[in-house]
Design a protein around this motif. Sequence first.
Motif, PDB file in Angstrom:
ATOM      1  N   GLN A  10       0.853  -1.186   0.000  1.00  0.00           N
ATOM      2  CA  GLN A  10       0.000   0.000   0.000  1.00  0.00           C
ATOM      3  C   GLN A  10       0.888   1.236   0.000  1.00  0.00           C
ATOM      4  O   GLN A  10       1.784   1.358   0.819  1.00  0.00           O
ATOM      5  CB  GLN A  10      -0.954   0.004   1.196  1.00  0.00           C
ATOM      6  N   THR A  11       0.665   2.106  -0.939  1.00  0.00           N
ATOM      7  CA  THR A  11       1.410   3.354  -0.985  1.00  0.00           C
ATOM      8  C   THR A  11       0.732   4.329  -0.041  1.00  0.00           C
ATOM      9  O   THR A  11      -0.460   4.603  -0.171  1.00  0.00           O
ATOM     10  CB  THR A  11       1.453   3.918  -2.413  1.00  0.00           C
ATOM     11  N   VAL A  12       1.511   4.842   0.920  1.00  0.00           N
ATOM     12  CA  VAL A  12       0.950   5.722   1.943  1.00  0.00           C
ATOM     13  C   VAL A  12       1.667   7.067   1.880  1.00  0.00           C
ATOM     14  O   VAL A  12       2.889   7.137   2.018  1.00  0.00           O
ATOM     15  CB  VAL A  12       1.092   5.099   3.347  1.00  0.00           C
ATOM     16  N   ALA A  13       0.896   8.114   1.669  1.00  0.00           N
ATOM     17  CA  ALA A  13       1.447   9.465   1.612  1.00  0.00           C
ATOM     18  C   ALA A  13       1.946   9.897   2.981  1.00  0.00           C
ATOM     19  O   ALA A  13       1.550   9.339   4.013  1.00  0.00           O
ATOM     20  CB  ALA A  13       0.367  10.434   1.121  1.00  0.00           C
ATOM     21  N   THR A  57      10.765   3.133  -0.105  1.00  0.00           N
ATOM     22  CA  THR A  57      10.327   4.430  -0.608  1.00  0.00           C
ATOM     23  C   THR A  57       9.612   4.235  -1.934  1.00  0.00           C
ATOM     24  O   THR A  57       9.883   3.287  -2.666  1.00  0.00           O
ATOM     25  CB  THR A  57      11.504   5.404  -0.782  1.00  0.00           C
ATOM     26  N   SER A  58       8.701   5.132  -2.235  1.00  0.00           N
ATOM     27  CA  SER A  58       7.943   4.986  -3.476  1.00  0.00           C
ATOM     28  C   SER A  58       8.573   5.750  -4.633  1.00  0.00           C
ATOM     29  O   SER A  58       8.307   5.432  -5.785  1.00  0.00           O
ATOM     30  CB  SER A  58       6.506   5.445  -3.271  1.00  0.00           C
ATOM     31  N   ALA A  59       9.402   6.765  -4.342  1.00  0.00           N
ATOM     32  CA  ALA A  59       9.944   7.556  -5.440  1.00  0.00           C
ATOM     33  C   ALA A  59      11.393   7.989  -5.232  1.00  0.00           C
ATOM     34  O   ALA A  59      12.146   8.058  -6.179  1.00  0.00           O
ATOM     35  CB  ALA A  59       9.079   8.799  -5.664  1.00  0.00           C
ATOM     36  N   ALA A  60      11.789   8.278  -4.007  1.00  0.00           N
ATOM     37  CA  ALA A  60      13.131   8.803  -3.768  1.00  0.00           C
ATOM     38  C   ALA A  60      13.644   8.312  -2.420  1.00  0.00           C
ATOM     39  O   ALA A  60      12.871   7.903  -1.562  1.00  0.00           O
ATOM     40  CB  ALA A  60      13.107  10.314  -3.788  1.00  0.00           C
ATOM     41  N   ALA A  61      14.942   8.356  -2.256  1.00  0.00           N
ATOM     42  CA  ALA A  61      15.555   7.960  -0.986  1.00  0.00           C
ATOM     43  C   ALA A  61      15.151   8.937   0.117  1.00  0.00           C
ATOM     44  O   ALA A  61      14.803  10.091  -0.146  1.00  0.00           O
ATOM     45  CB  ALA A  61      17.065   7.931  -1.135  1.00  0.00           C
ATOM     46  N   THR A 117      -4.057   4.399  15.763  1.00  0.00           N
ATOM     47  CA  THR A 117      -3.633   4.473  14.369  1.00  0.00           C
ATOM     48  C   THR A 117      -2.107   4.441  14.299  1.00  0.00           C
ATOM     49  O   THR A 117      -1.423   4.767  15.268  1.00  0.00           O
ATOM     50  CB  THR A 117      -4.131   5.759  13.683  1.00  0.00           C
ATOM     51  N   VAL A 118      -1.608   4.052  13.129  1.00  0.00           N
ATOM     52  CA  VAL A 118      -0.178   4.155  12.840  1.00  0.00           C
ATOM     53  C   VAL A 118      -0.060   5.039  11.610  1.00  0.00           C
ATOM     54  O   VAL A 118      -0.597   4.728  10.555  1.00  0.00           O
ATOM     55  CB  VAL A 118       0.461   2.772  12.589  1.00  0.00           C
ATOM     56  N   ARG A 119       0.642   6.161  11.770  1.00  0.00           N
ATOM     57  CA  ARG A 119       0.728   7.162  10.720  1.00  0.00           C
ATOM     58  C   ARG A 119       2.123   7.160  10.089  1.00  0.00           C
ATOM     59  O   ARG A 119       3.125   6.999  10.776  1.00  0.00           O
ATOM     60  CB  ARG A 119       0.426   8.541  11.309  1.00  0.00           C
ATOM     61  N   ASN A 120       2.153   7.353   8.788  1.00  0.00           N
ATOM     62  CA  ASN A 120       3.405   7.531   8.079  1.00  0.00           C
ATOM     63  C   ASN A 120       3.849   8.971   8.311  1.00  0.00           C
ATOM     64  O   ASN A 120       3.243   9.900   7.795  1.00  0.00           O
ATOM     65  CB  ASN A 120       3.210   7.260   6.584  1.00  0.00           C
ATOM     66  N   VAL A 121       4.906   9.170   9.083  1.00  0.00           N
ATOM     67  CA  VAL A 121       5.375  10.523   9.383  1.00  0.00           C
ATOM     68  C   VAL A 121       6.640  10.867   8.603  1.00  0.00           C
ATOM     69  O   VAL A 121       7.213  11.939   8.795  1.00  0.00           O
ATOM     70  CB  VAL A 121       5.586  10.729  10.907  1.00  0.00           C
ATOM     71  N   GLY A 122       7.065   9.975   7.722  1.00  0.00           N
ATOM     72  CA  GLY A 122       8.221  10.240   6.874  1.00  0.00           C
ATOM     73  C   GLY A 122       7.766  10.532   5.457  1.00  0.00           C
ATOM     74  O   GLY A 122       6.657  11.005   5.234  1.00  0.00           O
ATOM     75  N   ILE A 123       8.629  10.202   4.507  1.00  0.00           N
ATOM     76  CA  ILE A 123       8.293  10.418   3.101  1.00  0.00           C
ATOM     77  C   ILE A 123       7.270   9.386   2.648  1.00  0.00           C
ATOM     78  O   ILE A 123       7.043   8.376   3.323  1.00  0.00           O
ATOM     79  CB  ILE A 123       9.558  10.337   2.221  1.00  0.00           C
ATOM     80  N   GLU A 124       6.636   9.644   1.489  1.00  0.00           N
ATOM     81  CA  GLU A 124       5.704   8.666   0.930  1.00  0.00           C
ATOM     82  C   GLU A 124       6.439   7.335   0.771  1.00  0.00           C
ATOM     83  O   GLU A 124       7.571   7.294   0.306  1.00  0.00           O
ATOM     84  CB  GLU A 124       5.194   9.137  -0.422  1.00  0.00           C
ATOM     85  N   ALA A 125       5.777   6.256   1.174  1.00  0.00           N
ATOM     86  CA  ALA A 125       6.426   4.946   1.131  1.00  0.00           C
ATOM     87  C   ALA A 125       5.414   3.867   0.785  1.00  0.00           C
ATOM     88  O   ALA A 125       4.207   4.057   0.911  1.00  0.00           O
ATOM     89  CB  ALA A 125       7.075   4.639   2.477  1.00  0.00           C
ATOM     90  N   VAL A 126       5.939   2.729   0.345  1.00  0.00           N
ATOM     91  CA  VAL A 126       5.120   1.548   0.077  1.00  0.00           C
ATOM     92  C   VAL A 126       5.307   0.603   1.259  1.00  0.00           C
ATOM     93  O   VAL A 126       6.417   0.151   1.547  1.00  0.00           O
ATOM     94  CB  VAL A 126       5.528   0.859  -1.239  1.00  0.00           C
TER      95      VAL A 126
END
Length: 138
Positions: A10-13, A57-61, A117-126
Amino acid sequence: MLYIYNVNPQTVAADADIGFVTTGIQTGCTAVRNPNNSATITRPGFYMVHFNVDAATSAAAGNISVQLAVNGIDVPGAEATETSSAVTDIVNLGFTAIIAVPPNQCCNTANIPAIVTVRNVGIEAVYSNAALTVTKIA
């Protein structure tokens, strides 16, 4: 006890919640999976929350980070961060935390139900193989 998971990628923004689509184990109704991205604790007490996930990561390091929140408030110490140097790097993130869910009281900001909840607090990731376990310990 509640064990929920999502094995599918799942890609998470950034600043979005990681989703859990399957209930693996649920004993009683103290903790239940919500239809989308969270668990709900319905009884006061102390709970051990364990989370782990594979991520890339989904797009960049950059830094891949996750943060546990209860009713939208970050739980101190319940965060994990790994640095991915390339899109193909897969990292594993995990943490265990103890949370207190007090009974409903006047002026209490952590009333029942407690939404976990568990939130993505970094860059967009898969994220894949995301698993969350909530166990009442007292």
